[in-house]
Design a protein around this motif. Sequence first.
Motif, PDB file in Angstrom:
ATOM      1  N   ALA A   1      30.166 -16.240 -15.272  1.00 11.34           N
ATOM      2  CA  ALA A   1      30.282 -15.697 -13.908  1.00 11.34           C
ATOM      3  C   ALA A   1      29.867 -16.780 -12.889  1.00 11.34           C
ATOM      4  O   ALA A   1      29.114 -17.609 -13.015  1.00 11.34           O
ATOM      5  CB  ALA A   1      29.457 -14.408 -14.087  1.00 11.34           C
TER       6      ALA A   1
ATOM      7  N   ALA B   1      28.817 -17.114  -8.480  1.00 10.71           N
ATOM      8  CA  ALA B   1      28.218 -16.506  -7.237  1.00 10.71           C
ATOM      9  C   ALA B   1      28.159 -17.112  -5.982  1.00 10.71           C
ATOM     10  O   ALA B   1      28.230 -18.487  -6.047  1.00 10.71           O
ATOM     11  CB  ALA B   1      26.886 -15.948  -7.606  1.00 10.71           C
TER      12      ALA B   1
ATOM     13  N   TRP C   1      26.753 -18.663 -11.924  1.00  8.56           N
ATOM     14  CA  TRP C   1      25.612 -17.641 -11.557  1.00  8.56           C
ATOM     15  C   TRP C   1      24.372 -18.234 -12.304  1.00  8.56           C
ATOM     16  O   TRP C   1      23.215 -18.296 -11.576  1.00  8.56           O
ATOM     17  CB  TRP C   1      25.845 -16.383 -11.797  1.00  8.56           C
TER      18      TRP C   1
ATOM     19  N   GLU D   1      20.357  -8.508  -6.577  1.00 11.76           N
ATOM     20  CA  GLU D   1      21.569  -9.316  -6.864  1.00 11.76           C
ATOM     21  C   GLU D   1      21.840  -8.920  -8.502  1.00 11.76           C
ATOM     22  O   GLU D   1      23.321  -8.971  -8.853  1.00 11.76           O
ATOM     23  CB  GLU D   1      21.480 -10.931  -7.032  1.00 11.76           C
TER      24      GLU D   1
ATOM     25  N   PHE E   1      25.793  -7.913  -8.519  1.00 13.21           N
ATOM     26  CA  PHE E   1      26.890  -8.379  -9.510  1.00 13.21           C
ATOM     27  C   PHE E   1      27.523  -7.394 -10.388  1.00 13.21           C
ATOM     28  O   PHE E   1      28.619  -7.409 -10.470  1.00 13.21           O
ATOM     29  CB  PHE E   1      26.245  -9.431 -10.238  1.00 13.21           C
TER      30      PHE E   1
ATOM     31  N   ARG F   1      31.412  -6.371 -10.990  1.00 11.32           N
ATOM     32  CA  ARG F   1      32.181  -6.322 -12.250  1.00 11.32           C
ATOM     33  C   ARG F   1      32.492  -4.837 -12.937  1.00 11.32           C
ATOM     34  O   ARG F   1      33.517  -4.801 -13.399  1.00 11.32           O
ATOM     35  CB  ARG F   1      31.198  -6.846 -13.444  1.00 11.32           C
TER      36      ARG F   1
ATOM     37  N   MET G   1      22.931 -12.690  -1.987  1.00 11.89           N
ATOM     38  CA  MET G   1      24.464 -12.761  -2.863  1.00 11.89           C
ATOM     39  C   MET G   1      25.706 -12.165  -1.831  1.00 11.89           C
ATOM     40  O   MET G   1      25.222 -11.117  -1.163  1.00 11.89           O
ATOM     41  CB  MET G   1      24.570 -12.378  -4.045  1.00 11.89           C
TER      42      MET G   1
ATOM     43  N   ALA H   1      30.679 -12.230  -5.804  1.00 13.38           N
ATOM     44  CA  ALA H   1      30.408 -12.444  -7.216  1.00 13.38           C
ATOM     45  C   ALA H   1      31.792 -12.723  -7.892  1.00 13.38           C
ATOM     46  O   ALA H   1      32.927 -12.162  -7.607  1.00 13.38           O
ATOM     47  CB  ALA H   1      29.829 -11.255  -7.857  1.00 13.38           C
TER      48      ALA H   1
ATOM     49  N   TRP I   1      37.174 -13.300  -7.339  1.00 14.57           N
ATOM     50  CA  TRP I   1      35.932 -13.243  -6.398  1.00 14.57           C
ATOM     51  C   TRP I   1      36.059 -11.875  -5.526  1.00 14.57           C
ATOM     52  O   TRP I   1      36.845 -11.181  -5.000  1.00 14.57           O
ATOM     53  CB  TRP I   1      36.136 -14.180  -5.330  1.00 14.57           C
TER      54      TRP I   1
END
Length: 395
Positions: free
Chosen positions: A34, A36, A118, A220, A224, A228, A355, A358, A365
């Motif tokens: 991943a 970030a 990340w 964060e 994230f 996802r 953040m 992600a 993105w």
Amino acid sequence: MELRQTTFSFASILDNDFYKFTMQQGVVRLFPGAKARYKFINRGKHSFPVGFSEALRHAVNEMASLKLSPEEKKFLQITCPYLDPVYLDLLEGFRYNPEEVQIYQRGDQLEVKIEGFWYRTILWEVPLMSLICELYYKLSRTIRVNDEEVINITRSKIEAYHNLGVTVAEFGTRRRYGYNVHRLVLQALKQYGAGTFIGTSNVHLAMLYQTKPIGTHAHEWFMFHAARYGFKMANAIGLEHWVEVYRGDLGIALSDTYTSEVFFKQFDKMYSKLFDGVRHDSGDALLFGDKVISHYKRLGIDPRTKTIIFSDGLNYDKVARIESHFRDKIGISFGIGTNLTNDVGPEPMNIVIKMTDAHPQDGEWTEVVKLSDEQSKYTGSENMINLAKTILSIE
């Protein structure tokens, strides 16, 4: 003042908040591919002096030389057995890459952006904020109280908290006046806070002063998960993954990434029993605590077996009010940051790094947002904030 005189090096790669390392282990294990992005947010509208970006760039470049020492690795092995050998080996080989950090200055305004994998970029936020604060005070030629007064101020605070009968952890790395002040504060807390001072979020200083490093996860982690898995599943899967990695250790859940109202709808009986408690980071502390108590009672759980960690802009008056309200109702403890590490004369800075986007390994993105219980702490674009509020039925 020459540039060389206004920069400095970090004392240790562990001069960072503990939850950055605990989250990093989770990212390495679950989301190694991943990516970030993060952005500096100048909430306080501070004006930065000429040459600030060059000084910050120099300090960031120097961080590339930091590495975990054998003594530090041993400290983590002994103190934090839930950090597994594979992760500690990775941390031992980790080096900051300054190319992940972009720094610009336009007039008196500063821009800082971070981008990369990340598991790497997760460590930048806290030291960058510390650097910005310390350089700001140095380049602005501010004058603070002397070292003896720093110790006296801290001693009076921890003794007052002792008289309240509460426990206090120090959470002030991000917006500290400077490293030397931070050490003086820890010295005083350790010396005068027996039975009240229970640890610090700063891992380096926890090792230096032989106290407990404290922390679990930050916003964060859930931000994230929203990128996802979607906003509706972010809290639930974020908690599930935390349990998968830590198996019951580090059991304080952060509750306000998408408002605590949404969080507690998903904090079901299993999670409510499994987690030791929750952390309060925005909104009215008394209303939040009452909501937590009602939540546990509704699930048939005795609130006195659980703990709320209060950590939102605390000072003595706020702590005293919270302690009086919740005495004998639920376990409480306090994480106090800026009021301990930046109460030395000049006005504390009001800055954050959050953040912004992600990139899951098999995704694209995606913009992320935070919807605290306090609207002034929202982060993200208006469009994405409105979308999240619509999806989560937040009025």
